[in-house]
Design an enzyme around this catalytic site. Sequence first.
Site, mmCIF file in Angstrom:
data_model
loop_
_atom_site.group_PDB
_atom_site.id
_atom_site.type_symbol
_atom_site.label_atom_id
_atom_site.label_comp_id
_atom_site.label_asym_id
_atom_site.label_seq_id
_atom_site.Cartn_x
_atom_site.Cartn_y
_atom_site.Cartn_z
ATOM 1 N N LYS A 79 42.846 46.292 25.989
ATOM 2 C CA LYS A 79 43.034 44.878 26.476
ATOM 3 C C LYS A 79 42.771 44.009 25.107
ATOM 4 O O LYS A 79 42.105 44.467 24.353
ATOM 5 C CB LYS A 79 41.994 44.508 27.601
ATOM 6 C CG LYS A 79 42.085 43.098 27.980
ATOM 7 C CD LYS A 79 41.153 42.999 29.336
ATOM 8 C CE LYS A 79 41.020 41.613 29.823
ATOM 9 N NZ LYS A 79 39.981 41.420 30.837
ATOM 10 N N SER A 154 41.700 39.050 35.214
ATOM 11 C CA SER A 154 42.520 38.601 34.132
ATOM 12 C C SER A 154 43.263 39.973 33.226
ATOM 13 O O SER A 154 44.051 39.525 32.488
ATOM 14 C CB SER A 154 41.645 38.106 32.955
ATOM 15 O OG SER A 154 40.605 39.159 32.489
ATOM 16 N N SER A 178 38.080 41.618 36.789
ATOM 17 C CA SER A 178 39.246 41.395 36.070
ATOM 18 C C SER A 178 39.711 42.951 35.879
ATOM 19 O O SER A 178 41.006 43.083 35.197
ATOM 20 C CB SER A 178 39.207 41.079 34.799
ATOM 21 O OG SER A 178 39.118 39.625 34.675
HETATM 22 N N1 GLN Z 1 39.018 36.314 37.908
HETATM 23 C C1 GLN Z 1 37.575 36.160 37.462
HETATM 24 C C2 GLN Z 1 37.508 34.821 36.776
HETATM 25 O O1 GLN Z 1 38.421 34.207 36.568
HETATM 26 C C3 GLN Z 1 37.222 37.326 36.718
HETATM 27 C C4 GLN Z 1 37.249 37.376 35.263
HETATM 28 C C5 GLN Z 1 37.003 38.514 34.540
HETATM 29 O O2 GLN Z 1 36.472 39.598 35.072
HETATM 30 N N2 GLN Z 1 37.022 38.457 33.240
HETATM 31 O O3 GLN Z 1 36.484 34.519 36.186
#
Ligand code: GLN
Length: 499
Positions: A79, A154, A178
Amino acid sequence: MSILKLSAVELAQKLRAGEITAEALTTATLERIHSENERLNAFLFIDDDGALEVARSVDADRAAGKDLPPFAGVPIALKDNMCEHGTPVTCGSKMLEGWIAPYDATVVKNIKAARLPIVGHTNMDEFAMGSSTENSAFGPTVNPWGEGLTPGGSGGGSSAAVAAYMVPWALGSDTGGSIRQPGSLTGTVGAKPTYGNISRYGVVAMASSLDQVGPVTRTVADAAALQEILSSHDPLDSTSLPQPAHGLLDASGEGTRAEDLSGLRLGVVKEMGGDGFEDGVKAVFKQTVESLKERGAQIVDVSLPSFETAIAAYYLIMPAEVSSNMARFDGVRYGNRVEPTDGPVTAETMMRETRGKMLGAEVKRRIILGTYALSSGHYDQFYGSALKVRTLVQRDLAEAFSQVDAIITPTAPTTAFKFGEKSKDLMSMYMNDMTTTPANLAGVPAVSVPAGLSDGLPVGVQVVAPAHEDARMYKVAAMIEAIADPSVRECPIDVREDA
Ligand code: GLN
């Protein structure tokens, strides 16, 4: 079958047996990435030279009869929020566009020690903030399951890349879901280990008390194997566990014995699975529970009242930590500096211009929210009460784990949604994380396993285990994998048979 469709475990066997070379495998992987990336936008950086160099050195060492780590030569993607020495790392933000990492994150060191060719860096919501990858400054990633669908976020880039057979496995980072939520939306396995299992050193922080790196794969065994590669005690991360979980790959072998599950006690959360969940998601979850029951698992209804408020606590604790972690991107310490074009140039006007121009709306929103939640006069009301809810989530889970071995929930409330569908309604975007955030707040391990299809789109089931019981988490996940409809793991996308 094309080698691109094989799991990392299968590829490693073929490499060890001399049936394929690391160079041929890496070349096929890179060709696939180049041919699919224009449409899917899963990769922000593709490292042909770097990956091939590692692959060739693995082949040379194998030919010379040298000892190699078990997965040597199996390509992997990172990532784009993990530092890999000498390569561009953007976190999906204009703020870091063009920045070259000056050192290796500990996870990258571990991958290099395992001799895995790194084929590139995957797309993500800016600084990992989002649930659809639409917040990337470099355009969204497309879900390979359907044109016009987001892969979740994400880490949509890693999940889409693995689902689309661009790479056998990849790394993600999970602050509130994410790895797991895009796993659910793309039919991939995504695990968030027990907090502290995998070093955060060199991984760009979002919310440090919640962040954890983890595997994105097509099978549970691959996820277990990758977590073992990534885990190590790291003196450079003060939250690194002295003894990370082990025996994970062995535990994942339990899937083959999924016929008899007597003795296994699984909790189903009373407060989760009703309101806010799509019918198709509920149906797959119900079917999974029935299949587990038929095989002898004992299903216990557990009540976790704090799960309903966990999402609210997450959306206070996370931005509070984000506001502090993002302070370093000011055009002085880190970030692309923008000088003001009118008015005086002072440190303050330069920082305002830099942060104003280089950060996207969602990142700014969270910095502002977090700063407010931490401000004097509001600290107890917001941050303080969120911390109390965090304690309640931990207590509720501990209580539940005195009755059951693991808890299962749907991973996400919906299947893959369309671009633009939720980005206009932030509440519905944030509600995507309602089932995944409790595990981050409590620091316990959780994994999403593809469990079935709803209207032709994948649905994941989440397995949550007690802290340090990562092996148990993989064991249960492997059982769900063994009884699930295999078509949920096979994205209907063309792959050249001769590749
Ligand atoms: N979707 C969640 C957020 O927007 C989780 C993000 C993540 O785990 N980096 O915070």
